[in-house]
Design a protein around this motif. Structure first.
Motif, PDB file in Angstrom:
ATOM      1  N   THR A  68       0.670  -1.200   0.096  1.00  0.00           N
ATOM      2  CA  THR A  68      -0.040  -0.023  -0.013  1.00  0.00           C
ATOM      3  C   THR A  68       0.833   1.256  -0.130  1.00  0.00           C
ATOM      4  OG1 THR A  68      -0.173   0.312   2.334  1.00  0.00           O
ATOM      5  CG2 THR A  68      -1.413  -1.309   1.526  1.00  0.00           C
ATOM      6  N   GLU A  69       0.278   2.357  -0.072  1.00  0.00           N
ATOM      7  CA  GLU A  69       1.051   3.560   0.074  1.00  0.00           C
ATOM      8  C   GLU A  69       0.809   4.419   1.435  1.00  0.00           C
ATOM      9  OE1 GLU A  69      -0.813   5.942  -3.180  1.00  0.00           O
ATOM     10  OE2 GLU A  69       0.558   5.220  -4.484  1.00  0.00           O
ATOM     11  N   TRP A  70       0.133   3.462   2.355  1.00  0.00           N
ATOM     12  CA  TRP A  70      -0.253   3.786   3.788  1.00  0.00           C
ATOM     13  C   TRP A  70       1.045   3.585   4.494  1.00  0.00           C
ATOM     14  CZ3 TRP A  70      -4.264   6.681   5.422  1.00  0.00           C
ATOM     15  CH2 TRP A  70      -5.341   6.729   4.533  1.00  0.00           C
ATOM     16  N   TYR A  71       1.221   4.565   5.544  1.00  0.00           N
ATOM     17  CA  TYR A  71       2.357   4.344   6.665  1.00  0.00           C
ATOM     18  C   TYR A  71       1.717   4.348   8.021  1.00  0.00           C
ATOM     19  CZ  TYR A  71       5.854   5.701   2.739  1.00  0.00           C
ATOM     20  OH  TYR A  71       6.448   5.686   1.818  1.00  0.00           O
ATOM     21  N   GLU A  72       2.239   3.577   8.778  1.00  0.00           N
ATOM     22  CA  GLU A  72       1.977   3.555  10.315  1.00  0.00           C
ATOM     23  C   GLU A  72       2.797   4.509  10.716  1.00  0.00           C
ATOM     24  OE1 GLU A  72       0.937   0.798  14.101  1.00  0.00           O
ATOM     25  OE2 GLU A  72       1.694  -0.165  12.432  1.00  0.00           O
ATOM     26  N   ILE A  73       1.910   5.619  11.772  1.00  0.00           N
ATOM     27  CA  ILE A  73       2.637   6.439  12.444  1.00  0.00           C
ATOM     28  C   ILE A  73       2.211   6.627  13.858  1.00  0.00           C
ATOM     29  CG2 ILE A  73       2.949   8.031  10.688  1.00  0.00           C
ATOM     30  CD1 ILE A  73       0.541   9.251  11.377  1.00  0.00           C
ATOM     31  N   ASP A  74       3.162   7.024  14.863  1.00  0.00           N
ATOM     32  CA  ASP A  74       2.635   7.274  16.088  1.00  0.00           C
ATOM     33  C   ASP A  74       1.737   8.098  16.403  1.00  0.00           C
ATOM     34  OD1 ASP A  74       3.959   9.598  16.582  1.00  0.00           O
ATOM     35  OD2 ASP A  74       5.871   8.679  16.911  1.00  0.00           O
ATOM     36  N   LYS A  75       1.156   8.081  17.689  1.00  0.00           N
ATOM     37  CA  LYS A  75      -0.121   8.920  18.123  1.00  0.00           C
ATOM     38  C   LYS A  75       0.391  10.214  17.862  1.00  0.00           C
ATOM     39  CE  LYS A  75      -3.204   9.684  21.602  1.00  0.00           C
ATOM     40  NZ  LYS A  75      -3.817   9.184  22.869  1.00  0.00           N
ATOM     41  N   GLN A  76       1.441  10.711  18.366  1.00  0.00           N
ATOM     42  CA  GLN A  76       1.964  11.879  18.537  1.00  0.00           C
ATOM     43  C   GLN A  76       2.055  12.442  17.006  1.00  0.00           C
ATOM     44  OE1 GLN A  76       5.584  12.720  20.388  1.00  0.00           O
ATOM     45  NE2 GLN A  76       5.761  14.772  20.166  1.00  0.00           N
ATOM     46  N   THR A  77       2.410  11.794  16.031  1.00  0.00           N
ATOM     47  CA  THR A  77       2.674  12.223  14.950  1.00  0.00           C
ATOM     48  C   THR A  77       1.223  12.469  14.291  1.00  0.00           C
ATOM     49  OG1 THR A  77       4.861  11.371  14.455  1.00  0.00           O
ATOM     50  CG2 THR A  77       3.678  11.902  12.489  1.00  0.00           C
ATOM     51  N   PHE A  78       0.157  11.545  14.399  1.00  0.00           N
ATOM     52  CA  PHE A  78      -1.139  11.645  14.006  1.00  0.00           C
ATOM     53  C   PHE A  78      -1.701  12.940  14.341  1.00  0.00           C
ATOM     54  CE2 PHE A  78      -5.462  10.372  14.270  1.00  0.00           C
ATOM     55  CZ  PHE A  78      -5.792   9.981  13.114  1.00  0.00           C
ATOM     56  N   GLU A  79      -1.529  13.204  15.785  1.00  0.00           N
ATOM     57  CA  GLU A  79      -2.328  14.229  16.267  1.00  0.00           C
ATOM     58  C   GLU A  79      -1.560  15.718  15.751  1.00  0.00           C
ATOM     59  OE1 GLU A  79      -2.030  13.589  20.620  1.00  0.00           O
ATOM     60  OE2 GLU A  79      -3.824  12.394  20.363  1.00  0.00           O
ATOM     61  N   TYR A  80      -0.304  15.596  15.518  1.00  0.00           N
ATOM     62  CA  TYR A  80       0.601  16.702  14.747  1.00  0.00           C
ATOM     63  C   TYR A  80      -0.084  17.036  13.540  1.00  0.00           C
ATOM     64  CZ  TYR A  80       4.140  19.671  13.016  1.00  0.00           C
ATOM     65  OH  TYR A  80       4.723  20.673  12.302  1.00  0.00           O
ATOM     66  N   LEU A  81      -0.296  15.884  12.678  1.00  0.00           N
ATOM     67  CA  LEU A  81      -0.408  16.234  11.255  1.00  0.00           C
ATOM     68  C   LEU A  81      -2.032  16.645  10.998  1.00  0.00           C
ATOM     69  CD1 LEU A  81       1.051  13.000   9.633  1.00  0.00           C
ATOM     70  CD2 LEU A  81       1.713  15.337   9.391  1.00  0.00           C
TER      71      LEU A  81
END
Length: 81
Positions: A68-81
């Motif tokens: 896929t073109e999806w990346y797993e990121i951490d919660k902190q990065t998710f909330e930042y984006l």
């Protein structure tokens, strides 16, 4: 147009950067197979800028989801984006 999509499933967080001529139509297409994903933002961009953004996302991520073109990121990065 470049776009950033985000998705959260249980305690896992995902992000994707893509390029689409018509991002609204792209979002509608995602709704059929990934209805929980949200289109977080869009901006003008080129294919080269898409690659730059994907490389940055890759460095920020935990891992790329296989095939896929999806990346797993951490919660902190998710909330930042």
């Amino acid at each position: 147009m470049l776009y950033l999509m985000l998705d959260k499933r249980e305690n896992h967080y995902y992000a994707k950067v893509g390029l689409a001529k018509k991002p609204r139509e792209r979002r509608r297409a995602y709704a059929t197979h990934n209805p929980c994903a949200i289109m977080r933002s869009t901006c003008a961009g080129t294919g080269n800028e898409e690659v730059i953004c994907q490389n940055k996302l890759s460095r920020m991520s935990i891992c790329r989801i296989k095939s896929t073109e999806w990346y797993e990121i951490d919660k902190q990065t998710f909330e930042y984006l």
